[in-house]
Design a protein around this motif. Structure first.
Motif, PDB file in Angstrom:
ATOM      1  N   THR A  16      56.086  50.893 -37.133  1.00  0.00           N
ATOM      2  CA  THR A  16      54.880  51.155 -36.346  1.00  0.00           C
ATOM      3  C   THR A  16      53.733  51.720 -37.172  1.00  0.00           C
ATOM      4  N   ASN A  32      48.118  55.914 -31.458  1.00  0.00           N
ATOM      5  CA  ASN A  32      47.633  55.173 -32.625  1.00  0.00           C
ATOM      6  C   ASN A  32      46.428  55.871 -33.245  1.00  0.00           C
ATOM      7  N   ASP A  75      48.270  49.775 -35.487  1.00  0.00           N
ATOM      8  CA  ASP A  75      48.485  48.503 -34.789  1.00  0.00           C
ATOM      9  C   ASP A  75      47.674  47.446 -35.527  1.00  0.00           C
ATOM     10  N   ALA A 100      44.180  52.900 -27.476  1.00  0.00           N
ATOM     11  CA  ALA A 100      45.020  53.002 -28.669  1.00  0.00           C
ATOM     12  C   ALA A 100      45.338  54.446 -29.002  1.00  0.00           C
ATOM     13  N   GLY A 155      50.224  55.932 -35.289  1.00  0.00           N
ATOM     14  CA  GLY A 155      50.537  54.507 -35.282  1.00  0.00           C
ATOM     15  C   GLY A 155      49.411  53.669 -35.861  1.00  0.00           C
TER      16      GLY A 155
END
Length: 467
Positions: free
Chosen positions: A374, A89, A58, A84, A56
């Motif tokens: 995402t 992520n 962000d 995260a 991911g």
């Protein structure tokens, strides 16, 4: 002799465009091969029965950001990137805030010092412009764009941050000349100030009135005005954290007219409502963020925006404060009025599990849409594609392996951030990122943090693909 450092074997691989069964060979931190029977590797990761997705990205997080007198943000770069990576992520894009009267370049240097050696994920910085002086617009900003800081954010609200329309136009002119991407927080500052003063005079000071003081019309009007300014300036625009149908429809209409207007929404607008701010005593302060969560129809509108491509990215707007802390949500001034409650909620670790569970597993979006909103679209919007955001030969081996059958009750303890609560406490989740690799290095294995802080790198970015 092993051909690869790592092979991820037996998983179902999905990108924004395709889904297929194959193994992934990783060498020197990059994806070196896709196929079957790839041979030997120093490490084999068995992904049988699991989804193998791009890690991911962000692109909307606030970390170690100055937050006013006596208020301290809950996360530094270590704790925020730890949460995260546990949430699947591999890259985050925090904001570098220029404080009024100070140099933008100096702010960038200060943020680099905060992040150096602390990160579990890769990081890159957006710029926040609070004081667009001739020096900043004429010299500092163009030089920073050239140095790889290719996106910046402006605010239409907040004391000390709000720019007027003339200032926004001046910023957009620099964006056009340098081919940078402008992000905008769209709420009408005067509406908010008027209603805040009115409610305080009437004794309506509880956290619940934070939502009432920032009505949909304040967001809709500002979104329409921001689009008009971008149209006049002939620049693309990313409208961040859209919370409701009316603002979403403004973006849709602009796109139908051929304008390069893009939208972002966040988990709080899919699973929270303004009723969450009604908690007894100061419990509602846990949900104070801007724009505020709305109602069930607004939730449905945000799902439609994701399904129909009006929103190209799904971010957390992670802006964490501790709840039970006088330097956080329970600041003494916050009891005198919602005006003083620190504005923002944590979410960087919860973003992906919420969308996977509520979106993919409940049939609202498919797995390819999930990857797009995402990861892939973030990389394209912010100058990181194709190095980031996809599974392809030559791309960084940023990979999250998901167990779609794992059921989890979301609790703050799972997320390992610096806050002391999650606004999503108790949400039942289906699907979880069990193993995460950043540039080929296993950072999380079977849900447990394995990699060391400092493993993340800073990323200089190219010009946005949206420009």
């Amino acid at each position: 002799m092993a051909m690869f450092d790592t092979i991820i074997r037996g998983g179902r691989v999905s990108t924004a465009a395709d889904t297929f069964l194959c193994d992934i060979g990783i060498r020197d931190g990059r994806i070196a091969a896709l196929g079957t029977d790839l041979g030997e590797a120093h490490e084999i990761i068995d992904a049988s029965g699991k989804w193998v997705l791009p890690g991911g990205i962000d692109s909307h997080v606030h970390i170690s950001q100055p937050s006013g007198d006596g208020i301290v943000m809950a996360d530094d770069f270590e704790s925020a990137t730890r949460s995260a990576v546990i949430g699947g992520n591999t890259t985050v894009l925090p904001f570098c805030l220029q404080e009024k009267g100070k140099s933008l370049r100096a702010a960038v240097e200060a943020y680099h010092a905060k992040a150096e050696g602390q990160c579990y994920t890769d990081v890159s910085f957006h710029l926040i412009l609070s004081d667009p002086t001739p020096q900043v617009l004429g010299q500092e900003l163009p030089a920073l764009v050239k140095d790889g800081y290719t996106s910046f954010k402006v605010f239409m609200t907040y004391e000390g941050l709000a720019l007027n329309d003339r200032q926004i136009l001046e910023v957009m002119e620099v964006a056009r000349d340098t081919r940078a991407l402008v992000m905008i927080h769209a709420e009408n500052y005067d509406i908010i100030r008027f209603l805040t003063d009115k409610f305080e005079a009437e004794g309506k000071i509880a956290p619940r009135f934070h939502a009432t003081s920032r009505p949909v019309i304040a967001e809709r009007e500002a979104t329409s005005r921001a689009i008009s300014l971008a149209e006049l300036s002939d620049v693309p625009l990313m409208v961040v954290h859209v919370s409701n149908r009316e603002a979403m429809e403004e973006i849709r209409r602009a796109r139908q007219r051929g304008l390069k207007i893009f939208g972002e929404t966040c988990p709080q607008y899919l699973v929270l409502t303004e009723n969450d701010l009604d908690g007894l005593n100061m419990e509602g302060a846990k949900y104070v963020c801007s724009p505020p969560p709305r109602d069930v129809d607004s939730q449905q509108a945000c799902w439609e925006g994701l399904q129909q491509g009006v929103f190209s990215v799904f971010s957390s707007d992670h802006c964490p404060f501790r709840y039970d802390d006088p330097q956080g949500k329970l600041t003494p001034k916050g009891r005198t009025s919602f005006r003083w409650v620190p504005n923002g909620i944590p979410g960087v670790g919860a973003r992906l599990p919420i969308l996977f569970s509520e979106g993919v597993m409940k049939g609202r979006i498919d797995i390819n849409q999930f990857v797009a909103v995402t990861a892939t679209n973030h990389a394209k919007a912010y100058g990181l594609y194709p190095r980031k955001g996809t599974i392809a030969v030559g791309a960084d081996a940023d990979i999250a392996i998901w167990d779609p059958e794992r059921r989890q009750t979301l609790t703050h303890d799972l997320l390992k951030d610096g806050s002391d609560y999650t606004p999503y406490e108790g949400l039942e989740i289906t699907g979880w990122p069990v193993t995460t690799l950043v540039r080929g290095k296993v950072m999380v294995r079977e849900g447990a943090l394995e990699g060391a802080k400092g493993s993340g790198s800073y990323l200089s970015r190219e010009i946005s693909a949206l420009v």
